[in-house]
Motif scaffolding. Structure first.
Motif, PDB file in Angstrom:
ATOM      1  N   SER A 212      30.428  16.539 -12.178  1.00 50.59           N
ATOM      2  CA  SER A 212      31.680  17.265 -11.915  1.00 50.59           C
ATOM      3  C   SER A 212      31.383  18.599 -11.254  1.00 50.59           C
ATOM      4  O   SER A 212      31.497  19.663 -11.871  1.00 50.59           O
ATOM      5  CB  SER A 212      32.429  17.523 -13.223  1.00 50.59           C
ATOM      6  N   PRO A 213      31.005  18.556  -9.987  1.00 51.19           N
ATOM      7  CA  PRO A 213      30.603  19.811  -9.327  1.00 51.19           C
ATOM      8  C   PRO A 213      31.754  20.812  -9.232  1.00 51.19           C
ATOM      9  O   PRO A 213      32.906  20.412  -9.010  1.00 51.19           O
ATOM     10  CB  PRO A 213      30.160  19.373  -7.929  1.00 51.19           C
ATOM     11  N   ALA A 214      31.432  22.079  -9.418  1.00 50.79           N
ATOM     12  CA  ALA A 214      32.452  23.131  -9.342  1.00 50.79           C
ATOM     13  C   ALA A 214      32.047  24.171  -8.300  1.00 50.79           C
ATOM     14  O   ALA A 214      30.865  24.393  -8.038  1.00 50.79           O
ATOM     15  CB  ALA A 214      32.622  23.804 -10.701  1.00 50.79           C
ATOM     16  N   ILE A 215      33.070  24.787  -7.704  1.00 52.47           N
ATOM     17  CA  ILE A 215      32.856  25.809  -6.670  1.00 52.47           C
ATOM     18  C   ILE A 215      33.464  27.122  -7.163  1.00 52.47           C
ATOM     19  O   ILE A 215      34.614  27.137  -7.632  1.00 52.47           O
ATOM     20  CB  ILE A 215      33.526  25.386  -5.346  1.00 52.47           C
ATOM     21  N   ILE A 216      32.717  28.198  -7.067  1.00 51.50           N
ATOM     22  CA  ILE A 216      33.259  29.518  -7.412  1.00 51.50           C
ATOM     23  C   ILE A 216      34.118  30.013  -6.245  1.00 51.50           C
ATOM     24  O   ILE A 216      33.675  30.000  -5.087  1.00 51.50           O
ATOM     25  CB  ILE A 216      32.128  30.524  -7.700  1.00 51.50           C
ATOM     26  N   VAL A 217      35.356  30.408  -6.563  1.00 51.42           N
ATOM     27  CA  VAL A 217      36.274  30.964  -5.556  1.00 51.42           C
ATOM     28  C   VAL A 217      36.834  32.283  -6.086  1.00 51.42           C
ATOM     29  O   VAL A 217      36.669  32.602  -7.260  1.00 51.42           O
ATOM     30  CB  VAL A 217      37.423  29.973  -5.227  1.00 51.42           C
ATOM     31  N   MET A 218      37.498  33.031  -5.203  1.00 45.59           N
ATOM     32  CA  MET A 218      37.853  34.412  -5.527  1.00 45.59           C
ATOM     33  C   MET A 218      39.351  34.617  -5.777  1.00 45.59           C
ATOM     34  O   MET A 218      40.183  33.945  -5.164  1.00 45.59           O
ATOM     35  CB  MET A 218      37.442  35.331  -4.365  1.00 45.59           C
ATOM     36  N   GLU A 219      39.641  35.607  -6.592  1.00 45.38           N
ATOM     37  CA  GLU A 219      41.030  36.063  -6.710  1.00 45.38           C
ATOM     38  C   GLU A 219      41.464  36.605  -5.350  1.00 45.38           C
ATOM     39  O   GLU A 219      40.654  37.214  -4.640  1.00 45.38           O
ATOM     40  CB  GLU A 219      41.130  37.174  -7.768  1.00 45.38           C
ATOM     41  N   LYS A 220      42.715  36.402  -5.003  1.00 46.99           N
ATOM     42  CA  LYS A 220      43.323  36.848  -3.733  1.00 46.99           C
ATOM     43  C   LYS A 220      42.752  36.141  -2.498  1.00 46.99           C
ATOM     44  O   LYS A 220      43.004  36.562  -1.364  1.00 46.99           O
ATOM     45  CB  LYS A 220      43.180  38.359  -3.550  1.00 46.99           C
ATOM     46  N   ALA A 221      41.942  35.106  -2.698  1.00 46.92           N
ATOM     47  CA  ALA A 221      41.404  34.374  -1.541  1.00 46.92           C
ATOM     48  C   ALA A 221      42.506  33.567  -0.875  1.00 46.92           C
ATOM     49  O   ALA A 221      43.508  33.219  -1.509  1.00 46.92           O
ATOM     50  CB  ALA A 221      40.303  33.431  -2.009  1.00 46.92           C
ATOM     51  N   PHE A 222      42.325  33.269   0.401  1.00 42.46           N
ATOM     52  CA  PHE A 222      43.192  32.299   1.070  1.00 42.46           C
ATOM     53  C   PHE A 222      42.318  31.335   1.859  1.00 42.46           C
ATOM     54  O   PHE A 222      41.560  31.743   2.728  1.00 42.46           O
ATOM     55  CB  PHE A 222      44.206  32.968   2.009  1.00 42.46           C
TER      56      PHE A 222
END
Ligand code: PLP
Length: 401
Positions: free
Chosen positions: A117-127
């Motif tokens: 179950s691979p996961a990706i780190i993403v950011m707050e306020k990202a688009f």
């Protein structure tokens, strides 16, 4: 009643033609473009050299299919590899598709390394886009609302916060990649600190994660280098690009290096239109013009002139929180929601945008002259001043209502 689905709160104006940094509406009124179709038309409108190449290509061959070889795709792939330092390129038609490809690459990479179950780190306020996967990666509850269930496999952290990324590294064994915009565009022209990218690279290396940069808005010369990451010495594993690459002809790419470069094999991904001869001709000529005409240097010079001029003229005004950005990616943050400035600027003959409610966003064509930039300052400063003078009173009025 319009038969076009109601997905945009459109301004009541339609443009008929453009020339350089200017566009004309159907009533013949002229506007200075400080938005470039949201970071798309870097060369401005109706660029003669691009027009000639596109006309020639349309008369020759627009589309074949990715089941055949496409010489222009190879040529643009070589060119993109040369300017980015990446090794392989997948062609699609938009930013969200470029990011979809990146997300798929990360998942393939995870599975290859035994992570189910691979996961990706993403950011707050990202688009990152509006498809379900890129909407999940996007850090805006407003954009996501109503489209649940969103996808699993994303972990969100605050932007420009290395410790938060490090904490995820300690606690989550499923992470395989970080996806980040170095300058958040839709999020409000939020610029990361100098050591953020180096820090991210180090954490990614330590944990064998892919470092994936979304340069859809910041790429194609807008910040003064081909890509925003090139202001540092850091090399990412995956870079996505779209918007400015075709100067309005839809094209996007997901570029990869190292282990990520060879993850896709036939049948794993594809696109009907992606990288067709017309789009690739547009991409090749756009890049050539940016280079030949020194437009990246110009983006730095005019961007600095604009930011400094705006700072100077807005200095001391209560309600102006910040003027920031890089090259021709500029944000003016105000202390109150200022969406109404878009219509006021339009009336005054200037195309701008407001994002994240309180940030006036300028993304002018890279061909801007000092006179264009001066006109933006001279038009915008009085509008902002007038808005801020009115603002406390209007806020009181809406509270009373
Ligand atoms: N990524 C970034 C950083 C963007 O700014 C955008 C669009 O604004 C996208 C992705 C999505 O691009 P598109 O609208 O071409 O799908």
């Amino acid at each position: 009643m319009s038969h076009v689905m109601n997905t945009y709160a459109r301004l009541p104006v339609a443009f008929e033609r453009g020339e350089g940094a200017w566009v004309w509406d159907t009533q013949g009124k002229r506007y200075l473009d400080a938005l470039a179709g949201i970071a798309v038309c870097g060369l401005g409108h109706a660029h003669p050299r691009l027009t000639r190449v596109l006309q020639k290509q349309v008369g020759k061959l627009i589309h074949t299919s990715n089941i055949y070889e496409i010489a222009l795709q190879e040529e643009l792939g070589d060119r993109l590899a040369a300017i980015s330092g990446m090794e392989t390129v997948f062609f699609c038609n938009s930013g969200c598709e470029a990011n979809e490809a990146a997300i798929k690459l990360a998942r393939l990479y995870g599975h290859k390394n035994g992570i189910e179950s691979p996961a990706i780190i993403v950011m707050e306020k990202a688009f990152h886009g509006r498809t379900i996967a890129t909407l999940t990666a996007t850090g805006s509850r407003k954009a996501q609302a109503g489209f649940e269930p969103l996808l699993a496999g994303f972990v969100r952290v605050p932007f420009d916060d290395l410790e938060a990324v490090q904490r995820v590294a300690t606690n989550n064994r499923n992470v395989v990649a970080v996806l980040v915009e170095l300058i958040q565009g839709e999020g409000g022209i939020n610029v990361c600190s100098n050591d953020y990218l180096t820090g991210l690279r180090a954490i990614c290396d330590e944990n064998k994660w892919l470092l994936m940069l979304d340069e859809v808005q910041s790429g194609t010369g807008r910040t003064g280098t081909w890509f925003a990451f090139q202001h540092s010495g850091v090399k990412p594993d995956v870079v996505t690009l779209a918007k400015g690459l075709g100067n309005g002809v839809p094209i996007g790419t997901c570029m990869a290096a190292g282990v990520a470069a060879t993850l896709f094999t036939p049948g794993k991904h594809g696109s009907t239109f992606g990288g067709n001869p017309l789009a690739c001709a547009a991409g090749l000529e756009t890049l050539a013009i940016i280079e030949d005409d020194g437009l990246m240097r110009n983006a730095v010079e005019i961007g600095t002139f604009l930011r400094e001029g705006l700072r100077e003229r807005l200095a001391g005004l209560t309600g102006v929180k910040d003027v920031r950005g890089a090259g021709l990616m500029i944000g003016i943050e105000l202390g109150a929601p200022c969406g109404e400035l878009v219509a006021r600027a339009l009336e005054a003959g200037l195309l701008i945008n407001v994002t994240a409610d309180t940030v006036v966003r300028l993304l002018p064509p890279l061909i801007y002259t000092r006179a264009d930039a001066q006109l933006v300052i001279d038009t915008l400063v009085p509008l902002i001043t007038e808005f801020l003078e009115r603002e406390p009173a209007s806020a009181r009025a809406s509270q009373a209502a």
